[in-house]
Motif scaffolding. Structure first.
Motif, PDB file in Angstrom:
ATOM      1  N   PRO A 416       0.829  -1.214   0.000  1.00  0.00           N
ATOM      2  CA  PRO A 416       0.000   0.000   0.000  1.00  0.00           C
ATOM      3  C   PRO A 416       0.859   1.258   0.000  1.00  0.00           C
ATOM      4  N   ALA A 417       0.205   2.411   0.198  1.00  0.00           N
ATOM      5  CA  ALA A 417       0.938   3.679   0.159  1.00  0.00           C
ATOM      6  C   ALA A 417       1.835   3.872   1.370  1.00  0.00           C
ATOM      7  N   SER A 418       1.570   3.181   2.463  1.00  0.00           N
ATOM      8  CA  SER A 418       2.354   3.341   3.683  1.00  0.00           C
ATOM      9  C   SER A 418       3.696   2.621   3.539  1.00  0.00           C
ATOM     10  N   LEU A 419       4.799   3.364   3.678  1.00  0.00           N
ATOM     11  CA  LEU A 419       6.126   2.757   3.587  1.00  0.00           C
ATOM     12  C   LEU A 419       6.383   1.754   4.715  1.00  0.00           C
ATOM     13  N   PRO A 420       6.019   2.033   5.977  1.00  0.00           N
ATOM     14  CA  PRO A 420       6.218   1.003   7.012  1.00  0.00           C
ATOM     15  C   PRO A 420       5.494  -0.299   6.711  1.00  0.00           C
ATOM     16  N   LEU A 421       4.278  -0.226   6.167  1.00  0.00           N
ATOM     17  CA  LEU A 421       3.573  -1.461   5.824  1.00  0.00           C
ATOM     18  C   LEU A 421       4.281  -2.205   4.704  1.00  0.00           C
ATOM     19  N   ARG A 422       4.814  -1.489   3.740  1.00  0.00           N
ATOM     20  CA  ARG A 422       5.546  -2.141   2.650  1.00  0.00           C
ATOM     21  C   ARG A 422       6.829  -2.787   3.156  1.00  0.00           C
ATOM     22  N   LEU A 423       7.493  -2.136   4.098  1.00  0.00           N
ATOM     23  CA  LEU A 423       8.705  -2.734   4.669  1.00  0.00           C
ATOM     24  C   LEU A 423       8.372  -3.951   5.516  1.00  0.00           C
TER      25      LEU A 423
END
Length: 555
Positions: A416-423
């Motif tokens: 998604p757009a959230s970088l922490p979620l992608r990491l």
């Protein structure tokens, strides 16, 4: 004929003398002492060979093969020892709801999520954020919080809506107070909305993990062909996982300017926050260089001027020849980890602005290698040279692009757009990939040692295998408990130890020394020594057998 007294010899006497002269002289029989001496000499030689020479030869030429748990290694390779699961713990914050309402919303939302889930290995577990049961547990035993969902009532809306935070792992769900689920409702609209939003957030992650575990995405009916193609393209472009990456930033220009740049300030301002966010996954080192008079390769197609766009164009099919690998100092690797190259190219004023013809872009990615950015400085009509120095602000567009390219090259999902979620998704993906890679290496090592019994197995290999198996078990356990950061740490150790055991130098070298070579070495040495010893032993055995037969006949 006469004898010595003058008398004539008789015919009988003459015949006796002739027979005696024609008889072959027979050597005297061996004495018992000589026979005993010869027997002792032969026995002594064979005793030295059997009790001294053979043990020394066996000890010095035998191959040490440490014990390996072959069956356990094969079970890991065949996915019998562990079936990876990914339970994501999602906290549900409900400041505007009563406790009973929050519990009912949690149950109905969880039930809807379970009905929507098509991939059993990846499932979402909801938990109230204000539930402090087990708060005194050890921190390592707690599951990682994948996402926090905050339910916020809002009067001026008719239907729920969501908003993801780009810099934190938080999803805000705004809902009208009229949609608070009643205790008697079995499938309230608010629960369905939350479940659908969570499914949408983690759809790409589910498809990617399914692709890693099974090699395809056929198991998910809800995966669209566009998402499947996007996942395959991203995996093809990304670098192989490594514990440490080396980032190389290079400034190339065909002339004498620019000759300097605020690279240190730019890296600290635009890139360091991203590298710090990647700390749980990988480490990074950074090096920079400036190369003046960096011309194109003589075989590379030159840019073409487009009068309608007033720009110099590079064709998309010519981008692969843009890097002049023969003359540009680009090291393929630095140290143990792979190198990711980022090229900042400033064209000469006579060929500025320089863009890609098909999409008018000024950057592109070279899969599994790095990225390129074309920086076209703002030139006045009278200016005939590039600026001598590139400031931090002028480098901002390039480093924003480099940051995006780095995320792509490291395999970070696009949503998604959230970088922490992608990491967080990348952590789970890397843990799954390393788990399968280390398990596959264990299976390959087991098959190698079984098919080639002549290769040695040093104690270091057995120790590495034991370490690998223990960390594989720890990885599987941490995944099952939702501790994904700990699972990645264990998987990294398992992968490193598995590679070390499989590529052990002393073990691999013996593969190219088969038994035929040993025979070719030993025969010229043992032949001249062994033939006399064997012949002497055979004669002595025949004598002993003959003497025993003679004694039996005499008796």
């Amino acid at each position: 004929m006469t004898d010595k007294h003058g008398d004539q010899a008789s015919p009988q006497t003459l015949a006796t003398h002739a027979d005696t002269s024609n008889v072959k002289k027979v050597p005297p029989p061996e004495t018992p002492e000589a026979i005993q001496t010869r027997f002792r000499v032969i026995a002594a030689f064979w005793a030295v060979i059997i009790f001294l020479g053979f043990p020394i030869w066996w000890k010095t030429t035998s191959i040490y093969r440490a014990h390996l748990p072959i069956q356990e290694m094969v079970d890991w390779a065949d996915s019998k020892a562990c079936r990876p699961v990914f339970p994501l713990e999602i906290h549900l914050a409900t400041p505007g709801l009563q406790s009973t309402e929050a519990q009912h919303l949690l149950r109905t939302t969880q039930h809807t999520l379970d009905d929507l889930n098509e991939f059993a290995a990846h499932h979402l577990r909801l938990k109230l954020a204000d539930d402090h049961t087990g708060e005194e547990d050890v921190t390592e035993d707690k599951a990682d919080t994948a996402l926090t969902v905050r339910l916020l009532p809002q009067e001026d809306i008719a239907v729920p809506r969501s908003e993801i935070h780009t810099d934190t792992a938080q999803l805000d769900v705004f809902y009208p107070p009229s949609q608070v689920p009643a205790p008697s409702s079995s499938n309230p609209p608010l629960s369905a909305f939350i479940a659908e939003e969570l499914q949408r957030l983690y759809s790409e992650e589910k498809a990617t993990i399914a692709h890693i575990l099974s090699g395809n995405t056929a198991g998910l009916d809800s995966t669209s062909p566009q998402v499947a193609e996007s996942i395959s393209r991203r995996l093809r472009r990304s670098m192989k996982y490594a514990e440490t990456y080396h980032l190389s930033f290079s400034l190339f220009t065909p002339g004498a300017e620019p000759s300097s740049w605020d690279i240190e300030a730019a890296v600290h301002e635009y890139l360091s926050p991203l590298l710090e966010a990647f700390a749980p996954i990988s480490n990074f080192t950074v090096d920079t260089q400036v190369q003046l008079y960096a011309t194109f390769s003589p075989t590379a197609p030159l840019p073409e001027y487009d009068e309608t766009e007033a720009a110099w164009n590079l064709k998309k099919e010519d981008l692969s020849a843009f890097i002049n690998a023969a003359e540009w100092p680009l090291n393929p690797s630095i140290g143990n980890g792979p190198t990711i190259n980022f090229i900042l190219y400033v064209p000469s004023p006579s060929q500025s602005p320089l863009i890609v013809k098909e999409n008018r872009a000024s950057s592109w990615i070279i899969p599994q290698w790095g990225g390129v950015f074309l920086l076209n400085p703002d030139l006045s009509p009278k200016s005939k040279s590039n600026p001598a120095h590139l400031s931090q602000e002028s480098l901002r567009p390039a480093f924003m692009t480099f940051s995006h390219q780095l995320l792509t090259l490291l395999g970070t999902p696009s949503t998604p757009a959230s970088l922490p979620l992608r990491l967080h998704t990348l952590i789970r993906m890397r843990a799954a990939a390393l788990l399968l890679s280390a398990s596959s290496t264990m299976g390959s090592l087991a098959r190698l040692t079984e098919s080639l019994p002549s290769i040695p197995i040093p104690a270091t290999v057995a120790a590495s295998v034991s370490t690998t198996l223990s960390h594989l078990a720890a990885t599987c356990s941490n995944l099952r408990d939702g501790r994904f950061s700990a699972a990645l740490a264990s998987a990294r150790i398992a992968e490193a130890e598995a590679e070390r055991s499989f590529f052990e130098k002393s073990m691999v070298g013996q593969v190219y020394f088969p038994d035929e070579h040993k025979v070719a070495v030993y025969l010229p040495l043992l032949g001249p020594i062994g033939v006399p010893l064997v012949v002497g032993l055979v004669k002595e055995l025949k004598r002993i057998v003959a003497s025993r037969k003679a004694r039996r006949q005499a008796a």
